[in-house]
Each structure stands twice: as C-alpha cells, then as structure tokens.
Motif scaffolding. Sequence first.
Motif, short mmCIF file in Angstrom:
data_model
loop_
_atom_site.label_atom_id
_atom_site.label_comp_id
_atom_site.label_asym_id
_atom_site.label_seq_id
_atom_site.Cartn_x
_atom_site.Cartn_y
_atom_site.Cartn_z
N GLU A 36 0.83 -1.21 0.00
CA GLU A 36 0.00 0.00 0.00
C GLU A 36 0.86 1.26 0.00
O GLU A 36 0.53 2.24 -0.68
CB GLU A 36 -0.95 0.00 1.20
N ASP A 39 2.12 1.58 -3.51
CA ASP A 39 1.05 2.00 -4.41
C ASP A 39 0.77 3.49 -4.30
O ASP A 39 0.55 4.17 -5.30
CB ASP A 39 -0.22 1.19 -4.12
N LYS A 40 0.79 4.02 -3.08
CA LYS A 40 0.57 5.46 -2.91
C LYS A 40 1.69 6.27 -3.57
O LYS A 40 1.42 7.29 -4.19
CB LYS A 40 0.45 5.81 -1.43
N LYS A 42 3.53 5.21 -6.10
CA LYS A 42 3.34 5.04 -7.54
C LYS A 42 2.30 6.02 -8.07
O LYS A 42 2.51 6.70 -9.08
CB LYS A 42 2.89 3.60 -7.84
N LYS A 43 1.18 6.14 -7.36
CA LYS A 43 0.11 7.05 -7.79
C LYS A 43 0.53 8.51 -7.66
O LYS A 43 0.09 9.36 -8.44
CB LYS A 43 -1.16 6.77 -7.01
N ARG A 46 2.43 9.00 -10.83
CA ARG A 46 1.55 8.96 -11.99
C ARG A 46 0.57 10.13 -12.03
O ARG A 46 0.39 10.76 -13.09
CB ARG A 46 0.76 7.65 -11.98
N ASP A 47 -0.06 10.44 -10.90
CA ASP A 47 -1.18 11.38 -10.90
C ASP A 47 -0.83 12.79 -10.43
O ASP A 47 -1.57 13.72 -10.72
CB ASP A 47 -2.31 10.85 -10.00
N ARG A 48 0.27 12.93 -9.70
CA ARG A 48 0.53 14.23 -9.07
C ARG A 48 1.92 14.76 -9.37
O ARG A 48 2.44 15.61 -8.66
CB ARG A 48 0.31 14.12 -7.57
#
Length: 109
Positions: A36, A39-40, A42-43, A46-48
């Motif tokens: 987890e 994953d945070k 990674k995001k 990717r997203d920020r």
Amino acid sequence: MHLNDYQRESRTTARYPDLGSNLIYPTLGLAGEAGEVADKVKKLIRDRNSLVDDRFTQDIALELGDVLWYIAQLSTELGLTLEDVGKMNLEKLNSRSKRGTLHGEGDHR
C-alpha cells in the motif's frame, strides 16, 4: 515513544488466529501494507507529478504506521524486541559502511 513501548502497546490491539504462534498472518499483513505504501508513491508519480504535500505525507505516515504495527507483531511472534531489531540493523549497516560493502547484494556481505 520508545520502540519497545510501542511494541508492547501495539500487542494489546493484536487480533488474529493463533496469536503467539503465527508467523504467517503478520508476515502477509506486512507485505500487504508495504504494498500500500508503494502503491501510494506510484500514484503520486503517476497522478501528481511526484508532488509531496501535507496530505500525502499524512497518508503515508498512516500507512507506515500500519507497516510498523505488523513489524512489531512479527517481531513479537519471533521473541524479538523492536529495539533489538533496530540495533541489529544499525550494526549490520555500520559494518557494511566500514567495509565499503553498502552497495551490492546479499544479506551477509
């Protein structure tokens, strides 16, 4: 807070089968919570655009707390204290640093 105090207090919240003789449950929990955290991150990339803000830091701190909880439970199952685990890790890293073997592979370098 001292690591051993955390370990002792966190144990009062442990609820899983065969508490006291179950290495599998806390090991799987540790792997899941570490995933987890990954994953945070990674995001975040990717997203920020890798922007770390207070919200992200708080979210990661909560996940790291979950990782610490599972490390404490696994350590307890093995009869280890968190302070002993930490000391052993620092001794290992200091030894590698002195011998110039921080880089490379293997547990016993």
